[in-house]
Enzyme design. Structure first.
Site, PDB file in Angstrom:
ATOM      1  N   GLU A 183       8.413   0.327   7.817  1.00  0.00           N
ATOM      2  CA  GLU A 183       7.974  -0.774   8.689  1.00  0.00           C
ATOM      3  C   GLU A 183       9.047  -1.040   9.751  1.00  0.00           C
ATOM      4  OE1 GLU A 183       5.039  -4.121   7.392  1.00  0.00           O
ATOM      5  OE2 GLU A 183       7.016  -5.041   7.325  1.00  0.00           O
ATOM      6  N   GLY A 200      10.339 -10.288   7.034  1.00  0.00           N
ATOM      7  CA  GLY A 200       9.702 -10.217   5.709  1.00  0.00           C
ATOM      8  C   GLY A 200      10.355  -9.190   4.809  1.00  0.00           C
ATOM      9  N   ARG A 201      10.604  -7.987   5.324  1.00  0.00           N
ATOM     10  CA  ARG A 201      11.131  -6.902   4.481  1.00  0.00           C
ATOM     11  C   ARG A 201      12.614  -7.075   4.167  1.00  0.00           C
ATOM     12  NH1 ARG A 201       9.153  -5.471   9.267  1.00  0.00           N
ATOM     13  NH2 ARG A 201      10.476  -4.557  10.870  1.00  0.00           N
ATOM     14  N   GLU A 258      -4.516 -11.722   2.309  1.00  0.00           N
ATOM     15  CA  GLU A 258      -4.428 -11.301   0.900  1.00  0.00           C
ATOM     16  C   GLU A 258      -3.827 -12.411   0.048  1.00  0.00           C
ATOM     17  OE1 GLU A 258      -3.416  -9.638   3.523  1.00  0.00           O
ATOM     18  OE2 GLU A 258      -3.978  -7.518   3.377  1.00  0.00           O
ATOM     19  N   LYS A 290       5.762 -15.812   4.267  1.00  0.00           N
ATOM     20  CA  LYS A 290       6.547 -16.300   5.396  1.00  0.00           C
ATOM     21  C   LYS A 290       5.647 -17.110   6.337  1.00  0.00           C
ATOM     22  CE  LYS A 290       9.291 -14.634   9.261  1.00  0.00           C
ATOM     23  NZ  LYS A 290       9.983 -13.511   9.883  1.00  0.00           N
ATOM     24  N   HIS A 330       9.017  17.061 -13.469  1.00  0.00           N
ATOM     25  CA  HIS A 330       7.884  17.751 -14.097  1.00  0.00           C
ATOM     26  C   HIS A 330       6.618  17.575 -13.288  1.00  0.00           C
ATOM     27  CE1 HIS A 330      10.156  18.857 -17.669  1.00  0.00           C
ATOM     28  NE2 HIS A 330      10.819  17.734 -17.430  1.00  0.00           N
ATOM     29  N   LYS A 390      -5.457  -5.623  10.829  1.00  0.00           N
ATOM     30  CA  LYS A 390      -5.733  -6.991  10.363  1.00  0.00           C
ATOM     31  C   LYS A 390      -6.846  -7.617  11.198  1.00  0.00           C
ATOM     32  CE  LYS A 390      -1.065  -8.508   9.011  1.00  0.00           C
ATOM     33  NZ  LYS A 390      -0.030  -9.483   9.353  1.00  0.00           N
TER      34      LYS A 390
END
Ligand code: F6P
Length: 546
Positions: A358, A272-273, A217, A211, A389, A509
């Site tokens: 978030e 973003g999400r 990253e 965005k 399990h 950050k």
């Protein structure tokens, strides 16, 4: 602008009534609730699109639900939803509208932000994405040397990765199997190195999804991918045919070296999400094709309309949000498990973690006051039956209350022998066991040795929601995701927090940016952190031979 109730949440009369009510019902057992009302399993259900939602195995009475709905009314949940979908700037700390619902609005809808209808722009981008997807899928768009595209790599992180990655997995049966799709997110070089290892540069397309186009990253991975491509194909000019960008930031895209003609845009009013129905879904569209992508949008839109037009007492995302809040704020449940009985939903919990945590991982209200109640839960889960399990033991017999969502399908993409019925037998069995348990008396009747009775007793009364889908298609996946989006919205609206900012990720950050040069500097004399961080950095530098 519609403003939520000004009253402190804990001072709302409906909140206080819920608190008194909690004291009265907290020990009620699901066994008794079901015994008192034989129709409970049919009445405490609702539908939204193709989703059938059974919330009868929750520790609620009709009075609980009535009080929770009163709370939703007092907090103006419906009005706040209307404010969101009509383009009001409800993300107050960033001064932005929140309009992911406009991404799936039909062509003839009108949604205005600051007097401009955004729907034509949304469809213009969708049309450009569709044309591009068709040209790649048909082999018309070729790489620098004329090879058709056989591998697509999405480079992005958070909302620019999790949505497309989750939906790509979920919709594999709808995907082109002759094109490979990979998702690189981690700045750990291992992530991109392992993806590049098997690829032929001449037939690889990179989608750089960000965005802001400033995320460390993503840009680090994008530069590594670019260097690899140029070195493999021997020319800078190859970049034009092998890189496209998805972003809101044309300037940074151009700085990186991608022609903005190869950029698919979106807008600051898409969080973003909440962005995978935007151009951020380009990799997904390449895999399932434009028609199926539009089916996904149509499924999301159905739920947007459901929320807008269904009375609160049958409004599925609202009910799920309120029931979640009941456990979080009154029973003190800290986590929410999401347990899909579909291998294709392998990444669902990862996706929902960002969506929920978030959004609602906040501890001040919109007006900046510290909350005196609990907000967003920890969300986690993996597909059943693997979890059965591993960690279900704790859900059944541990000391922590864990509300869980069970998501199952009737018709699998592929019938393999008896697998589906055996899988679904587990899907039905687990919520039954969690709710009703097994009493000491039952064990004794079965002749279980007395010393084993306490160990083999299941208290039950562990709450679950069962969500049953006819099948997993782009449309039903869209319905499921939009349901969770609006569940999260409902909770944020009641809590009075801003579900649409994410300041909490900023400090880390900033500090990482400061530390990065310290790791490679000539000397460690200037380190000015706390003694623990200083010592860790010094040890790391010495292990790296610096
Ligand atoms: O984690 C913070 C965050 O800003 C997320 O909200 C977002 O989805 C992610 O980083 C990636 O941001 P961008 O798409 O700008 O690279």
């Amino acid at each position: 602008m519609t403003s939520p109730s000004q009253t402190r949440l804990t001072e709302e009369p409906s909140w206080q009534r819920l608190q008194e009510h909690y004291e009265q019902v907290k020990d009620l057992h699901l066994r008794d609730l079901f015994a008192q009302d034989a129709t409970r399993g049919e009445t405490l259900t609702a539908t939204a699109g193709d989703l059938y939602v059974d919330y009868s195995k929750h520790r609620v009475t009709s009075e609980t639900l009535g009080l929770l709905l009163d709370l939703a009314r007092a907090r103006g949940v419906a009005e706040q939803f209307e404010a969101m979908v009509s383009g009001q700037r409800i993300n107050t700390t960033e001064g932005r509208a929140v309009l992911h619902t406009a991404l799936r609005a039909p062509r003839d809808a009108v949604v205005e932000v600051g007097g401009t209808d955004v729907v034509p722009e949304v469809h213009e981008v969708l049309d450009r994405m569709s044309a591009f997807a068709e040209s790649v899928r048909s082999g018309e768009h070729t790489g620098h040397t004329g090879s058709p595209i056989k591998a697509v790599v999405n480079i992005g992180i958070g909302g620019s990765d999790l949505g497309p990655a989750m939906a790509y997995e979920a919709l594999l049966p709808f995907s082109r199997r002759d094109i490979s799709f990979s998702f690189v997110s981690n700045i750990d070089g291992a992530d991109i190195a392992e993806v590049l290892r098997g690829l032929d540069a001449a037939s690889t397309l990179f989608i750089i999804s960000s965005k802001t186009f400033t995320t460390l990253e993503t840009l680090t991975n994008a530069h590594t991918a670019r260097d690899w491509l140029v070195s493999q194909l021997g020319s800078d000019e190859a970049v034009a045919k092998h890189f496209v960008a998805v972003s809101t930031n044309a300037e940074e895209v151009a700085k990186f070296g991608i022609d903005t003609a190869n950029m698919f845009g979106f807008w600051d009013w898409v969080g973003g999400r909440y962005s995978f129905p935007s151009a951020i879904g380009l990799s997904l569209m390449l895999s399932i094709g434009p028609d199926q992508f539009r089916e996904l949008l149509a499924g999301m839109h159905e739920i947007d309309e459901h929320v807008r037009t269904t009375p609160l007492e049958r409004n599925v995302p609202v009910l799920l949000g309120l029931i979640g809040l009941w456990y979080r704020d009154f029973f003190g449940a800290q986590t929410q498990a999401v347990l899909p009985y579909s291998q294709y939903l392998d990444r669902l919990a990862d996706y929902l973690q960002q969506l929920d945590m978030e959004s609602n991982g906040k501890s001040v209200t919109k007006s900046g006051e510290r909350v005196d109640y609990q907000t967003g839960p920890i969300v986690w889960g993996t597909p059943g039956t693997n979890g059965q399990h591993a960690y279900y033991q704790l859900i059944h017999q541990g000391t922590t209350l864990i509300p869980a969502d069970f998501i199952g399908l009737a018709r699998p993409a592929e019938e393999v022998g008896e697998h589906q019925d055996l899988l679904m037998a587990n899907y039905f069995a687990q919520p039954e066991a969690l709710a009703f348990g097994k009493t000491a008396e039952q064990l004794r009747e079965e002749g279980v040795a007395e010393e084993l009775v306490p160990h083999r007793t299941f208290e039950g009364n562990r709450p679950t929601t069962s969500i049953l889908l006819p099948e997993l298609t782009p449309r039903t996946l869209g319905q499921l995701i939009a349901t969770y989006e609006h569940k999260v919205f409902t909770q944020g609206a009641v809590w009075g927090i801003n579900s649409f900012d994410q300041w909490g990720v900023e400090l880390g950050k900033v500090l990482a940016k400061r530390i990065a040069p310290e790791l490679t500097a000539e000397s460690d004399a200037e380190l000015g952190h706390d003694s623990s961080t200083n010592a860790l950095i010094r040890r790391y530098r010495s292990l790296r031979g610096r």
